[in-house]
Scaffold this motif. Structure first.
Motif, PDB file in Angstrom:
ATOM      1  N   UNK A  88       6.118  -5.747 -14.764  1.00 18.62           N
ATOM      2  CA  UNK A  88       7.253  -4.648 -14.790  1.00 18.62           C
ATOM      3  C   UNK A  88       6.777  -3.321 -14.134  1.00 18.62           C
ATOM      4  N   UNK A  89       5.764  -2.992 -14.264  1.00 11.55           N
ATOM      5  CA  UNK A  89       5.191  -1.886 -13.341  1.00 11.55           C
ATOM      6  C   UNK A  89       5.354  -1.799 -11.847  1.00 11.55           C
ATOM      7  N   UNK A  90       5.032  -3.228 -11.449  1.00  9.54           N
ATOM      8  CA  UNK A  90       5.105  -3.587  -9.975  1.00  9.54           C
ATOM      9  C   UNK A  90       6.535  -3.542  -9.705  1.00  9.54           C
ATOM     10  N   UNK A  91       7.265  -4.265 -10.589  1.00  6.79           N
ATOM     11  CA  UNK A  91       8.986  -4.229 -10.066  1.00  6.79           C
ATOM     12  C   UNK A  91       9.215  -2.924  -9.932  1.00  6.79           C
ATOM     13  N   UNK A  92       8.935  -2.074 -10.874  1.00  3.96           N
ATOM     14  CA  UNK A  92       9.611  -0.708 -10.980  1.00  3.96           C
ATOM     15  C   UNK A  92       9.061  -0.089  -9.560  1.00  3.96           C
ATOM     16  N   UNK A  93       7.929  -0.249  -9.440  1.00  7.99           N
ATOM     17  CA  UNK A  93       7.258   0.588  -8.260  1.00  7.99           C
ATOM     18  C   UNK A  93       8.070   0.088  -6.945  1.00  7.99           C
ATOM     19  N   UNK A  94       8.179  -1.334  -6.652  1.00  2.00           N
ATOM     20  CA  UNK A  94       9.048  -1.803  -5.668  1.00  2.00           C
ATOM     21  C   UNK A  94      10.465  -1.345  -5.674  1.00  2.00           C
ATOM     22  N   UNK A  95      11.211  -1.290  -6.713  1.00  2.06           N
ATOM     23  CA  UNK A  95      12.450  -1.014  -6.671  1.00  2.06           C
ATOM     24  C   UNK A  95      12.713   0.569  -6.400  1.00  2.06           C
ATOM     25  N   UNK A  96      11.931   1.259  -6.826  1.00  2.00           N
ATOM     26  CA  UNK A  96      11.853   2.711  -6.950  1.00  2.00           C
ATOM     27  C   UNK A  96      11.536   3.144  -5.117  1.00  2.00           C
ATOM     28  N   UNK A  97      10.729   2.209  -4.773  1.00  2.00           N
ATOM     29  CA  UNK A  97      10.361   2.435  -3.163  1.00  2.00           C
ATOM     30  C   UNK A  97      11.432   2.136  -2.347  1.00  2.00           C
ATOM     31  N   UNK A  98      12.005   0.885  -2.605  1.00  2.00           N
ATOM     32  CA  UNK A  98      13.137   0.358  -1.943  1.00  2.00           C
ATOM     33  C   UNK A  98      14.515   1.266  -1.903  1.00  2.00           C
ATOM     34  N   UNK A  99      14.839   1.976  -3.194  1.00  2.00           N
ATOM     35  CA  UNK A  99      15.764   2.672  -3.271  1.00  2.00           C
ATOM     36  C   UNK A  99      15.713   4.103  -2.677  1.00  2.00           C
ATOM     37  N   UNK A 100      14.336   4.523  -2.554  1.00  2.00           N
ATOM     38  CA  UNK A 100      14.004   5.810  -1.909  1.00  2.00           C
ATOM     39  C   UNK A 100      14.360   5.498  -0.349  1.00  2.00           C
ATOM     40  N   UNK A 101      13.849   4.448   0.043  1.00  2.00           N
ATOM     41  CA  UNK A 101      14.125   4.070   1.585  1.00  2.00           C
ATOM     42  C   UNK A 101      15.443   4.010   1.798  1.00  2.00           C
ATOM     43  N   UNK A 102      16.320   3.328   0.803  1.00  2.00           N
ATOM     44  CA  UNK A 102      17.891   3.341   1.256  1.00  2.00           C
ATOM     45  C   UNK A 102      18.501   4.732   1.232  1.00  2.00           C
ATOM     46  N   UNK A 103      18.087   5.614   0.190  1.00  2.00           N
ATOM     47  CA  UNK A 103      18.528   6.779   0.105  1.00  2.00           C
ATOM     48  C   UNK A 103      18.168   7.641   1.425  1.00  2.00           C
TER      49      UNK A 103
END
Length: 75
Positions: free
Chosen positions: A29-44
Motif C-alpha cells: 500500500x505504501x508503494x501504491x500510494x507513492x506511485x499514485x502520488x507521483x503520477x498525480x503530481x506529474x499530471x498536475x
C-alpha cells in the motif's frame, strides 16, 4: 496436553503468517500510494503547463491585436 501444545503451535504459526501478510500488505500500500502520488503530481504539473501555455497564447493574441489596433474594429 500434547494436543493443546499442537494447537498453540498452529495458532502461533497462523499469527506469524498473518503478521507477515499484514506487513506485506502495508508495504504494498505504501508503494501504491507513492506511485499514485507521483503520477498525480506529474499530471498536475502537465495541466499547469498546458494552462500557462494557453494563457500565453491568449496574451500574445491580445498584444498582437493591440499592436495592430484591431482590438475594437470587430465591434
Amino acid at each position: 496436553m500434547l494436543f493443546i501444545i499442537e494447537i498453540f503451535i498452529i495458532t502461533m504459526a497462523s499469527n506469524n503468517n498473518l503478521d507477515d501478510l499484514n506487513k506485506s500488505y502495508e508495504e504494498t500500500m505504501h508503494k501504491v500510494n507513492d506511485k499514485v502520488s507521483s503520477e498525480f503530481k506529474q499530471n498536475m504539473d502537465k495541466m499547469k503547463e498546458k494552462n500557462l501555455n494557453n494563457l500565453r497564447h491568449e496574451i500574445d493574441q491580445v498584444n498582437h491585436a493591440l499592436d495592430n489596433n484591431d482590438l475594437f474594429k470587430a465591434q
